[in-house]
Scaffold this active site. Structure first.
Site, PDB file in Angstrom:
ATOM      1  N   GLU A  38     -19.535  -8.275   8.879  1.00 35.41           N
ATOM      2  CA  GLU A  38     -20.631  -7.626   9.606  1.00 35.41           C
ATOM      3  C   GLU A  38     -21.619  -8.620  10.191  1.00 35.41           C
ATOM      4  O   GLU A  38     -22.134  -8.430  11.301  1.00 35.41           O
ATOM      5  CB  GLU A  38     -21.353  -6.644   8.685  1.00 35.41           C
ATOM      6  CG  GLU A  38     -20.518  -5.441   8.267  1.00 35.41           C
ATOM      7  CD  GLU A  38     -19.647  -5.703   7.055  1.00 35.41           C
ATOM      8  OE1 GLU A  38     -18.925  -4.783   6.626  1.00 35.41           O
ATOM      9  OE2 GLU A  38     -19.679  -6.848   6.525  1.00 35.41           O
ATOM     10  N   LYS A  88       0.834  -1.198   0.000  1.00 30.78           N
ATOM     11  CA  LYS A  88       0.000   0.000   0.000  1.00 30.78           C
ATOM     12  C   LYS A  88       0.870   1.249   0.000  1.00 30.78           C
ATOM     13  O   LYS A  88       1.881   1.313   0.703  1.00 30.78           O
ATOM     14  CB  LYS A  88      -0.912   0.024   1.235  1.00 30.78           C
ATOM     15  CG  LYS A  88      -2.156  -0.819   1.111  1.00 30.78           C
ATOM     16  CD  LYS A  88      -3.077  -0.600   2.304  1.00 30.78           C
ATOM     17  CE  LYS A  88      -4.382  -1.332   2.126  1.00 30.78           C
ATOM     18  NZ  LYS A  88      -5.305  -1.114   3.264  1.00 30.78           N
ATOM     19  N   ARG A 127     -25.574  -5.232   5.830  1.00 25.03           N
ATOM     20  CA  ARG A 127     -25.004  -6.546   5.545  1.00 25.03           C
ATOM     21  C   ARG A 127     -25.257  -7.542   6.675  1.00 25.03           C
ATOM     22  O   ARG A 127     -25.082  -8.749   6.492  1.00 25.03           O
ATOM     23  CB  ARG A 127     -23.504  -6.404   5.288  1.00 25.03           C
ATOM     24  CG  ARG A 127     -23.183  -5.587   4.045  1.00 25.03           C
ATOM     25  CD  ARG A 127     -21.737  -5.144   3.993  1.00 25.03           C
ATOM     26  NE  ARG A 127     -20.799  -6.227   3.843  1.00 25.03           N
ATOM     27  CZ  ARG A 127     -20.242  -6.599   2.687  1.00 25.03           C
ATOM     28  NH1 ARG A 127     -20.565  -5.966   1.576  1.00 25.03           N
ATOM     29  NH2 ARG A 127     -19.377  -7.580   2.640  1.00 25.03           N
TER      30      ARG A 127
END
Length: 615
Positions: free
Chosen positions: A364, A279, A392
């Site tokens: 979730e 990243k 979700r």
């Protein structure tokens, strides 16, 4: 700024005309362009910098858009957008009327699937692979998914199904949780090319045909292959799902990427390519702090992000402070987040109460049921979750929390319009989908202090409770550190007027009060969506000519609908006007502009009421 190669790329067809030796230079130019572009508009940066070589290689090897590439979440698609004809559009990235920050089918034929919530790419790409097979097409389907998104159950459901269907699907795991380490070097790159080559595949299938007639020998050979590959690669799990595992390879080595992808493109059946990236690659500040540079506002590329100090606290900060104060007062409190520690304000809590802090990953559904299990055994879980992400876990909310009437507190951040992330992230529906659930208490604070007191009120209840607050700062009301429980189901009149009664929910109190000054209207801060203050609703309806409900939620089924139902139940007939989010998906853009476009700023509320009165 002029770029020698990037300026020649109008689409992937131009990219594929380049010589392979030119691709590293293109990557450098593209990385420089994205840093400069995002510094002017804001957006997701570190994740996009990490996938530039991978993006170039995919479009270089595959015949897009005929071949399908599905990007998981979409945080890493800026290079994809630039290479597919939207370079000029990057100047309006995530702004009202500009291009979206995530893939959108209506925006480009290269955006094969709209994404912004994680862990959907493998399912979608598998559907496309099966569609190609049913249509007799030879096109390829590729899913690009991050290691974080692999924590969601949906990704594994798709892997399981893909292995069973034997579809021609390539899953690219973009593993950016670590820097390139020594074991991801020449040996692993060599093995990746070997395992993806036709010679290995042909030999494997030939031996399979021969040895299957002698089952014990076949089983021995299969297990031996698994153990040998397992010693040098972490792919045994994916092999068990029915995939041919390849990698890990260096996701910033263009030569290795292109060679491996070209080999994989020739193979049939489910393929799994493990690519390791970094990243923030190419920007030292983003490499050193990829979390800070994940989602950024405008900044000076030469200086970097400058931390802002002072100003009004955000609702997220208010929640984080309350959580720590409440944890100090009650040892039963545990904090849960589905991979949103920074965004949901749990950094300080995670440091001060490590034993009671749980980041469950992008899961979730698990977060909600995990909280339910804790509540069953005497703890008081607080689930910090964005409104859009609670969607979700809706089945678990109903079956595992509400049916059992368990004391789980849901701190719903980003209620209402969130801005640049657009329709996939707006918290537009929570009041509607929550208030229909038995046993649920729903509160919507109008200011900072009320948010803190509502969180405490929710914690004192022995039933499921949601406190729903918007992104950003409130009107600037001083915060009382002492915690006082509010009377459940009771609103308050904040302004006494005539003819018109405005019933405001949550963030809409401020524009309602501003509009009321021009109308000499009564304004009520309703506070509770459920249980609704039926007595206050009836009183205001009987004493005013027009009742107006205002909410930063979909009008259909929202708080205004609850008011209409309350009036009908009490057989009170009156003129009523519902103001809220329209029956469409609201686009991305500055939140203030979006509220204005929806008629939910003070001027819009005033204009709507005046139009109804004149009618």
């Amino acid at each position: 700024m002029a770029y020698a190669l990037l300026d020649t790329i109008e689409g992937p067809a131009d990219l594929r005309r380049l010589e392979r030796r030119q691709l590293p230079q293109l990557a450098r130019e593209l990385r420089e362009f994205i840093i400069e572009s995002v510094s002017r508009t804001g957006g997701h940066l570190s994740s996009n910098l990490g996938t530039i070589e991978l993006t170039i290689a995919l479009h270089y090897v595959f015949e897009t858009p005929d071949d399908r590439i599905v990007w998981d979440v979409g945080h890493q698609t800026y290079a994809h957008k630039v290479l597919t004809g939207r370079r000029e559009g990057m100047a309006g990235l995530r702004q009202l009327g500009g291009i979206a920050g995530f893939p959108r089918r209506e925006e480009s034929p290269y955006d094969t699937f709209g994404t912004a919530h994680s862990s959907t790419s493998i399912s979608a790409a598998l559907g496309m692979a099966v569609a190609a097979r049913l249509a007799g097409s030879k096109r390829h389907s590729v899913a690009v998914i991050g290691d974080g998104a692999m924590t969601a159950g949906m990704a594994f459901e798709a892997l399981n199904n893909a292995g069973a269907t034997d579809a021609n699907l390539l899953v690219v795991l973009n593993d950016n949780d670590m820097s390139i380490s020594e074991n991801v070097g020449a040996l692993n790159n060599y093995l990746a090319r070997l395992l993806s080559g036709r010679m290995y595949t042909a030999a494997r299938r030939a031996s399979e045909r021969m040895l299957r007639v002698v089952p014990p020998a076949w089983e021995l050979a299969r297990r031996a292959e698994e153990h040998v590959k397992g010693m040098v690669t972490p792919g045994t799990l994916f092999e068990e799902f029915g995939f041919n595992y390849i990698g890990p390879i260096d996701g910033h080595d263009m030569e290795i990427l292109v060679s491996t992808l070209r080999n994989v493109r020739k193979l049939e059946g489910p393929q799994f390519l493990h690519v390791v990236t970094r990243k923030g690659k190419g920007m030292k500040r983003a490499e050193d702090d990829p979390i800070l540079y994940h989602g950024v506002s405008k900044f000076d590329p030469d200086v970097g992000i400058i931390a802002k100090s002072g100003g009004k606290p955000t609702y997220t900060q208010i929640f984080g402070d309350w959580l720590c104060d409440m944890a100090a007062a009650d040892s039963r409190l545990v904090g849960i987040t589905p991979a949103m520690r920074e965004g949901s304000g749990l950094v300080r809590f995670s440091q001060e109460y490590r034993d009671r802090y749980f980041d469950v990953g992008i899961a979730e559904q698990h977060a909600v049921t995990f909280a339910a299990g804790l509540a069953c055994d005497g703890f008081k879980p607080v689930v910090a979750i964005y409104s859009t992400f609670l969607q979700r876990g809706y089945d678990q909310l109903i079956h595992d929390v509400c049916i059992q009437n368990l004391p789980v507190v849901f701190a719903l951040d980003r209620g209402g319009l969130v801005g640049a992330d657009g329709p996939t992230h707006h918290g537009a529906f929570d009041l509607s989908f929550l208030r229909c659930l038995p046993n649920m208490t729903i509160m919507a604070p109008a200011d900072e202090n009320e948010c803190r007191q509502m969180l405490y009120t929710a914690f004192t209840l022995d039933t499921p409770t949601a406190v729903r607050y918007p992104r950003g700062s409130g009107p600037g009301v001083p915060i009382e550190t002492a915690m006082t429980a509010l009377p459940v189901g009771k609103g308050e009149v904040r302004r006494q007027g005539k003819r018109v009664a405005i019933l405001a929910f949550g963030s809409m109190l401020t524009p309602a009060l501003q509009a009321a000054e021009h109308l000499d209207a009564t304004v009520a801060n309703m506070r509770f969506v459920k249980p609704l203050d039926h007595a206050l609703v009836a009183e205001l309806a009987r004493s005013h000519d027009l009742v107006v409900t205002v909410e930063e939620n979909a009008v259909d089924g929202g708080a205004g609908s609850a008011v209409a139902e309350a009036l009908a139940a009490q057989r009170i007939q009156c003129e009523i006007l519902h103001l809220g989010l329209p029956d469409r998906f609201v686009e991305h853009g500055d939140p203030a502009l979006l509220l204005k476009a929806c008629g939910l700023d003070a001027e819009g509320v005033l204009a709507s009421i005046q139009a109804r009165l004149h009618r």
